[in-house]
Design an enzyme around this catalytic site. Structure first.
Site, short mmCIF file in Angstrom:
data_model
loop_
_atom_site.label_atom_id
_atom_site.label_comp_id
_atom_site.label_asym_id
_atom_site.label_seq_id
_atom_site.Cartn_x
_atom_site.Cartn_y
_atom_site.Cartn_z
N SER A 1 8.99 3.64 -7.58
CA SER A 1 7.57 3.80 -7.24
C SER A 1 7.37 4.85 -6.17
O SER A 1 6.34 5.51 -6.13
CB SER A 1 7.01 2.48 -6.70
OG SER A 1 6.79 1.57 -7.74
N HIS B 1 0.51 -0.61 -2.00
CA HIS B 1 1.39 0.17 -2.87
C HIS B 1 0.77 1.52 -3.24
O HIS B 1 1.41 2.57 -3.13
CB HIS B 1 1.69 -0.65 -4.12
CG HIS B 1 2.74 -0.09 -5.02
ND1 HIS B 1 2.44 0.73 -6.09
CD2 HIS B 1 4.09 -0.25 -5.02
CE1 HIS B 1 3.57 1.04 -6.71
NE2 HIS B 1 4.58 0.47 -6.09
N ASP C 1 -2.96 3.12 -9.62
CA ASP C 1 -2.15 2.12 -8.90
C ASP C 1 -3.03 0.98 -8.40
O ASP C 1 -3.93 0.54 -9.12
CB ASP C 1 -1.43 2.84 -7.73
CG ASP C 1 -0.12 2.18 -7.37
OD1 ASP C 1 -0.17 1.12 -6.73
OD2 ASP C 1 0.95 2.71 -7.74
#
Ligand code: CA
Length: 426
Positions: free
Chosen positions: A367, A208, A152
């Protein structure tokens, strides 16, 4: 004859794709034993970065603007297997709603949904629509023997809720600075690697990746939030930059690194770009080596059966594709779906987890649903060491709760960690 068809197909694919999808240079796969890259005349085409991977010899070709005809000619070179665009890939979170000043476990409806912690402004959620974590924890809370790689934007490895559960490369941790102590090809890769900037520091400048890491394995330590796994080793692999985008070639290097360093599962909350044969081969090679690939279905409200979304839709057995559901147990409005190509659903709306700089935040997206499933699978691997990827995927899918609201959207239903560990089947 075969060559002609190939070149037309290539030109056509590139022609259409170039209009809608961004890419940076090309990925070239060489046939076994090719020494083209050593030849001066070949190098004059552009900048080649050579990559010897477990599943073949590749190069990233940049600083060129080749016509479709030139690409076809390159692809038709007898020593080249294929040439494809190096697609741009992005994180795809839907919403960063609020900063939680006083984060509490009671807000984590994905783990335990009381109905009160999972609704919207005007309507309550539905109790029990969660991954059934508390009952699962009576059986196992995970194990430090299980490595889950978060591929990621990196991980905030100093985060107080994550630092106890980080994977470290001990040869590098205890090694000499500036030296590739374990001989894996990367210098000083203590917590993982950063393939966005090509350095050994996968710290997260975006949030994220840190959010995904917390869903899988935030410590059960009386501060902040809890992960699906109380005990796990989280490997931080960064290929998405601090702005949230990266390249296919970075994704490939990340998967290869995770596999080489012994990750049991990779959690992949990213997508975009058109089909890439090289990326598919990387996921297949990981599967062959025993590494599972959990992928986000995507956030474009679309049917993946009709329009594939990559990497979720590659036909590799080891891929588990995850859609997102809300606190009522319904498909999140943004979530992609697919009666055959989306395998399971998990909580993905308003999910509270860790973010950069030691903070917490709610985010929404497939996600967020993806790391729930990575964590749940991690519990299974911890509880039943030696279970194969094929068996684990079957157990996950066959033990889901078959919400009627999800029945048109996935091959099975809502993930239930307890039922999976108990080997309950539909
Ligand atoms: Ca190293």
């Amino acid at each position: 004859m075969k060559k002609v068809i190939l070149s037309c197909a290539l030109a056509l694919t590139f022609g259409t794709a170039a209009a809608s999808q961004d890419f940076n240079g090309y990925i070239v796969k060489f046939k076994k034993g090719s020494n083209l890259l050593e030849q001066k005349s070949f190098k004059s085409i552009g900048n080649f970065e050579k990559l010897s991977l477990s599943f073949g010899d590749f190069a990233k070709l940049t600083n060129v603007n080749l016509s479709n005809k030139a690409i076809s000619e390159l692809a038709n070179n007898p020593e080249i297997e294929y040439v494809e665009p190096n697609w741009i890939i992005k994180v795809d979170p839907v919403d960063n709603s609020e900063v939680a000043a006083d984060p509490k476990y009671s807000q984590q409806w994905g783990l335990i949904n009381t109905g009160k912690n999972s609704g919207g402004w005007f309507s309550p959620g539905k109790a029990g629509e969660d991954v059934n974590a508390e009952k699962a924890w009576e059986i196992t809370k995970g194990s430090k023997d299980i490595i889950v790689a978060v591929i990621d934007t990196g991980i905030d490895y100093r985060h107080p809720d994550l630092k106890e559960n980080l994977w470290t490369n001990d040869a590098e941790l205890n090694g000499i600075e500036g030296v590739d102590d374990d001989g894996n090809g990367y210098v000083d890769d203590i917590y993982g690697y950063d393939f966005a900037n090509n350095d050994a520091d996968p710290v997260d400048g975006h949030s994220h990746g840190t959010h995904c890491a917390g869903v899988i394995g935030a410590s059960h330590n009386s501060i902040g939030v809890k992960g699906v796994m109380a005990n796990v080793k989280l490997m931080g692999i960064k290929f998405l930059s601090d702005s949230g985008s990266g390249e296919t070639i970075g994704a490939i290097k990340s998967i290869e690194y995770a596999t080489k360093m012994g990750a049991h599962i990779t959690s992949n909350s990213w997508g975009g770009g058109a089909k890439s044969e090289a990326l598919k081969e990387a996921i297949q090679a990981a599967y062959d080596a025993g590494t599972m690939f959990v992928a986000a279905a995507g956030n474009s409200r679309a049917d993946n059966d009709a329009k594939p979304s990559y990497p979720a839709s590659y036909a590799v057995d080891g891929i588990v594709t995850v859609g997102a559901m809300d606190g009522k147990g319904n498909r999140s409005s943004f979530s992609n779906y697919g009666k055959t190509s989306v395998h399971v659903f998990a909580p993905g709306s308003n999910i509270l987890s860790t973010v950069k700089n030691g903070s917490y935040k709610k985010m929404s997206g497939t996600s967020m649903a993806t790391p729930f499933v990575s964590g749940v699978l991690g519990l299974l691997l911890a509880n039943e060491p030696g279970i194969t990827i094929k068996e684990a995927k079957e157990r996950l899918m066959e033990s889901t709760v078959l919400n009627s609201s999800l029945s048109n959207y996935a091959a099975s239903g809502r993930v239930d960690a307890y039922r999976m560990l108990m080997n309950e089947r539909n």
